[in-house]
Write a protein that holds these residues in place. Structure first.
Motif, PDB file in Angstrom:
ATOM      1  N   PRO A 134       0.119   9.837 -10.857  1.00 37.19           N
ATOM      2  CA  PRO A 134       0.922  10.850 -11.567  1.00 37.19           C
ATOM      3  C   PRO A 134       1.766  11.730 -10.657  1.00 37.19           C
ATOM      4  O   PRO A 134       2.907  12.067 -10.991  1.00 37.19           O
ATOM      5  N   ALA A 135       1.243  12.104  -9.485  1.00 36.30           N
ATOM      6  CA  ALA A 135       2.000  12.969  -8.571  1.00 36.30           C
ATOM      7  C   ALA A 135       3.219  12.238  -8.014  1.00 36.30           C
ATOM      8  O   ALA A 135       4.320  12.805  -7.935  1.00 36.30           O
ATOM      9  N   GLN A 136       3.029  10.976  -7.631  1.00 41.58           N
ATOM     10  CA  GLN A 136       4.155  10.185  -7.122  1.00 41.58           C
ATOM     11  C   GLN A 136       5.206   9.991  -8.209  1.00 41.58           C
ATOM     12  O   GLN A 136       6.413  10.113  -7.962  1.00 41.58           O
ATOM     13  N   ARG A 137       4.733   9.690  -9.390  1.00 43.74           N
ATOM     14  CA  ARG A 137       5.657   9.453 -10.494  1.00 43.74           C
ATOM     15  C   ARG A 137       6.494  10.698 -10.772  1.00 43.74           C
ATOM     16  O   ARG A 137       7.717  10.620 -10.945  1.00 43.74           O
TER      17      ARG A 137
ATOM     18  N   GLY B  34      14.436   5.829   2.861  1.00 42.47           N
ATOM     19  CA  GLY B  34      13.271   5.809   3.732  1.00 42.47           C
ATOM     20  C   GLY B  34      12.154   6.702   3.226  1.00 42.47           C
ATOM     21  O   GLY B  34      11.636   7.559   3.945  1.00 42.47           O
ATOM     22  N   SER B  35      11.769   6.516   1.969  1.00 41.32           N
ATOM     23  CA  SER B  35      10.765   7.384   1.354  1.00 41.32           C
ATOM     24  C   SER B  35       9.421   7.320   2.079  1.00 41.32           C
ATOM     25  O   SER B  35       8.983   6.248   2.509  1.00 41.32           O
ATOM     26  N   ALA B  36       8.771   8.479   2.195  1.00 39.35           N
ATOM     27  CA  ALA B  36       7.449   8.542   2.808  1.00 39.35           C
ATOM     28  C   ALA B  36       6.442   7.744   1.985  1.00 39.35           C
ATOM     29  O   ALA B  36       6.597   7.564   0.785  1.00 39.35           O
ATOM     30  N   MET B  37       5.419   7.261   2.657  1.00 42.06           N
ATOM     31  CA  MET B  37       4.308   6.528   2.045  1.00 42.06           C
ATOM     32  C   MET B  37       4.714   5.144   1.561  1.00 42.06           C
ATOM     33  O   MET B  37       4.011   4.527   0.757  1.00 42.06           O
ATOM     34  N   ALA B  38       5.854   4.658   2.026  1.00 40.54           N
ATOM     35  CA  ALA B  38       6.312   3.328   1.615  1.00 40.54           C
ATOM     36  C   ALA B  38       7.027   2.652   2.778  1.00 40.54           C
ATOM     37  O   ALA B  38       8.108   2.094   2.614  1.00 40.54           O
ATOM     38  N   GLY B  39       6.418   2.706   3.959  1.00 36.71           N
ATOM     39  CA  GLY B  39       7.080   2.236   5.168  1.00 36.71           C
ATOM     40  C   GLY B  39       7.503   0.776   5.118  1.00 36.71           C
ATOM     41  O   GLY B  39       8.671   0.444   5.358  1.00 36.71           O
ATOM     42  N   ALA B  40       6.574  -0.107   4.785  1.00 32.26           N
ATOM     43  CA  ALA B  40       6.895  -1.534   4.772  1.00 32.26           C
ATOM     44  C   ALA B  40       7.881  -1.862   3.658  1.00 32.26           C
ATOM     45  O   ALA B  40       8.820  -2.644   3.851  1.00 32.26           O
ATOM     46  N   TYR B  41       7.677  -1.251   2.493  1.00 32.77           N
ATOM     47  CA  TYR B  41       8.589  -1.502   1.368  1.00 32.77           C
ATOM     48  C   TYR B  41       9.997  -1.027   1.704  1.00 32.77           C
ATOM     49  O   TYR B  41      10.974  -1.743   1.500  1.00 32.77           O
ATOM     50  N   ALA B  42      10.110   0.199   2.240  1.00 38.71           N
ATOM     51  CA  ALA B  42      11.427   0.735   2.593  1.00 38.71           C
ATOM     52  C   ALA B  42      12.107  -0.131   3.643  1.00 38.71           C
ATOM     53  O   ALA B  42      13.302  -0.450   3.535  1.00 38.71           O
ATOM     54  N   ALA B  43      11.360  -0.514   4.670  1.00 41.79           N
ATOM     55  CA  ALA B  43      11.941  -1.336   5.734  1.00 41.79           C
ATOM     56  C   ALA B  43      12.378  -2.697   5.213  1.00 41.79           C
ATOM     57  O   ALA B  43      13.443  -3.207   5.575  1.00 41.79           O
ATOM     58  N   SER B  44      11.574  -3.284   4.340  1.00 49.19           N
ATOM     59  CA  SER B  44      11.910  -4.607   3.811  1.00 49.19           C
ATOM     60  C   SER B  44      13.164  -4.551   2.947  1.00 49.19           C
ATOM     61  O   SER B  44      14.034  -5.432   3.024  1.00 49.19           O
ATOM     62  N   LYS B  45      13.294  -3.514   2.126  1.00 48.72           N
ATOM     63  CA  LYS B  45      14.460  -3.403   1.249  1.00 48.72           C
ATOM     64  C   LYS B  45      15.714  -3.027   2.039  1.00 48.72           C
ATOM     65  O   LYS B  45      16.818  -3.504   1.726  1.00 48.72           O
TER      66      LYS B  45
ATOM     67  N   PRO C 246       0.818  -1.214   0.000  1.00 49.02           N
ATOM     68  CA  PRO C 246       0.000   0.000   0.000  1.00 49.02           C
ATOM     69  C   PRO C 246       0.852   1.264   0.000  1.00 49.02           C
ATOM     70  O   PRO C 246       1.908   1.320   0.628  1.00 49.02           O
ATOM     71  N   VAL C 247       0.398   2.283  -0.730  1.00 51.66           N
ATOM     72  CA  VAL C 247       1.043   3.593  -0.717  1.00 51.66           C
ATOM     73  C   VAL C 247       0.242   4.456   0.254  1.00 51.66           C
ATOM     74  O   VAL C 247      -0.805   5.012  -0.097  1.00 51.66           O
ATOM     75  N   ALA C 248       0.723   4.525   1.493  1.00 56.92           N
ATOM     76  CA  ALA C 248      -0.009   5.222   2.550  1.00 56.92           C
ATOM     77  C   ALA C 248       0.937   5.465   3.722  1.00 56.92           C
ATOM     78  O   ALA C 248       2.029   4.909   3.781  1.00 56.92           O
ATOM     79  N   ARG C 249       0.488   6.309   4.650  1.00 59.67           N
ATOM     80  CA  ARG C 249       1.283   6.546   5.838  1.00 59.67           C
ATOM     81  C   ARG C 249       1.404   5.244   6.627  1.00 59.67           C
ATOM     82  O   ARG C 249       0.451   4.469   6.711  1.00 59.67           O
ATOM     83  N   SER C 250       2.558   5.024   7.221  1.00 60.74           N
ATOM     84  CA  SER C 250       2.859   3.729   7.840  1.00 60.74           C
ATOM     85  C   SER C 250       1.819   3.314   8.874  1.00 60.74           C
ATOM     86  O   SER C 250       1.430   2.141   8.946  1.00 60.74           O
ATOM     87  N   TRP C 251       1.339   4.268   9.668  1.00 60.81           N
ATOM     88  CA  TRP C 251       0.393   3.927  10.727  1.00 60.81           C
ATOM     89  C   TRP C 251      -1.020   3.697  10.213  1.00 60.81           C
ATOM     90  O   TRP C 251      -1.876   3.209  10.944  1.00 60.81           O
ATOM     91  N   ASP C 252      -1.255   4.042   8.945  1.00 56.89           N
ATOM     92  CA  ASP C 252      -2.575   3.815   8.350  1.00 56.89           C
ATOM     93  C   ASP C 252      -2.676   2.463   7.636  1.00 56.89           C
ATOM     94  O   ASP C 252      -3.763   2.091   7.178  1.00 56.89           O
TER      95      ASP C 252
ATOM     96  N   ARG D 291      13.555  13.630  -8.568  1.00 57.45           N
ATOM     97  CA  ARG D 291      14.701  13.406  -7.684  1.00 57.45           C
ATOM     98  C   ARG D 291      15.823  12.588  -8.331  1.00 57.45           C
ATOM     99  O   ARG D 291      16.798  12.250  -7.670  1.00 57.45           O
ATOM    100  N   ILE D 292      15.686  12.251  -9.607  1.00 51.73           N
ATOM    101  CA  ILE D 292      16.728  11.501 -10.311  1.00 51.73           C
ATOM    102  C   ILE D 292      17.488  12.468 -11.213  1.00 51.73           C
ATOM    103  O   ILE D 292      16.934  12.963 -12.205  1.00 51.73           O
ATOM    104  N   PRO D 293      18.751  12.782 -10.914  1.00 49.15           N
ATOM    105  CA  PRO D 293      19.491  13.762 -11.712  1.00 49.15           C
ATOM    106  C   PRO D 293      19.552  13.429 -13.201  1.00 49.15           C
ATOM    107  O   PRO D 293      19.563  14.344 -14.030  1.00 49.15           O
ATOM    108  N   MET D 294      19.579  12.161 -13.564  1.00 47.53           N
ATOM    109  CA  MET D 294      19.633  11.800 -14.977  1.00 47.53           C
ATOM    110  C   MET D 294      18.298  12.006 -15.683  1.00 47.53           C
ATOM    111  O   MET D 294      18.213  11.911 -16.906  1.00 47.53           O
ATOM    112  N   GLY D 295      17.240  12.267 -14.931  1.00 47.44           N
ATOM    113  CA  GLY D 295      15.962  12.643 -15.528  1.00 47.44           C
ATOM    114  C   GLY D 295      15.161  11.515 -16.127  1.00 47.44           C
ATOM    115  O   GLY D 295      14.254  11.771 -16.940  1.00 47.44           O
TER     116      GLY D 295
END
Length: 238
Positions: free
Chosen positions: A188-191, A138-149, A82-88, A197-201
């Motif tokens: 679209p906003a997340q994308r 540790g990107s926002a809205m990806a708590g479980a994914y970030a922690a797992s990786k 899920p793309v959501a705040r970790s506590w939600d 944030r990627i310098p190579m664009g």
């Protein structure tokens, strides 16, 4: 000349297919371990729940019997969650991401490493774990994914030290967003934010991830273990 067998978890997905194709070109006989057996680029496609240690042990035995000694393992199976705040996020959903992305790393390496240790020295095999730039940042809205990786990249460091004198090299890759089906699930906003944030664009291509895996599983990588290799287009800086 064949390099032996290579196992790719999540081999039916976008990155998995690219890795499977590249390792086959490199001379490996490739087994895909995935819930789906739709892995046309694999020599052997097994339906495997990679979070289940018993299933991984059975798949290891079948891979050995049909393809011969396992010389490479790519721990690639993963989901975004899920793309959501970790506590939600309901705990059951968090657990599903952690099991798929992180515990599968323990299950698959736990099944394959003993088989690799039976290979002759000095080069018994290579293991690559698919981390993520998100696991470093540790990107926002990806708590479980970030922690797992993050956990998976830590596992690569641990195994690299534990196997440093055993003839098995273990490394991880930290890609930014890769152009696969998972990428298309971003709104679209997340994308736009991730692209900014990627310098190579641009996002990474699956073939570029596969090329990094190829190097880490190949003879030119001989003195790197327990490392995390950046594949972020300049996004990462540590």
């Amino acid at each position: 000349m064949s390099r032996g067998a290579a196992v790719v978890t999540g081999g039916a997905g976008g990155i998995g297919r690219a890795v499977t194709e590249r390792l086959a070109r490199d001379g490996y006989r490739v087994a895909s371990w995935d819930l789906s057996q739709d892995a046309p680029r694999a020599d052997l496609a097994l339906a495997v729940d990679v979070t289940d240690d018993t299933a991984c042990a059975k798949a290891t035995a079948e891979t050995l019997a049909r393809l011969g000694p396992i010389r490479a393992l790519v721990v690639n199976a993963g989901i975004l969650g899920p793309v959501a705040r970790s506590w939600d996020v309901p705990l059951a959903e968090t657990r599903r991401v952690l099991e798929t992305n992180l515990l599968s790393g323990f299950a698959t390496t736990g099944a394959v490493i003993p088989a690799m240790l039976r290979n002759p020295m000095p080069d018994r095999g290579r293991i690559v774990l698919m981390g993520s730039a998100v696991g470093k940042e540790g990107s926002a809205m990806a708590g479980a994914y970030a922690a797992s990786k993050a956990g998976l990249m830590a596992l690569a460091k641990v195994l690299g030290k534990e196997l440093a004198t055993e003839g098995i090299l273990v490394n991880a890759i930290a890609p930014t967003v890769v152009r696969t089906a998972m990428e298309t699930t971003l709104d679209p906003a997340q994308r736009a934010d991730k692209l900014r944030r990627i310098p190579m664009g641009r996002f990474a291509e699956a073939a570029e991830v596969a090329a990094m895996v190829s190097f880490l599983c190949g003879p030119d990588c001989s003195f790197s273990t327990g490392a995390v290799f950046d594949l972020s287009g300049g996004r990462l800086h540590d």
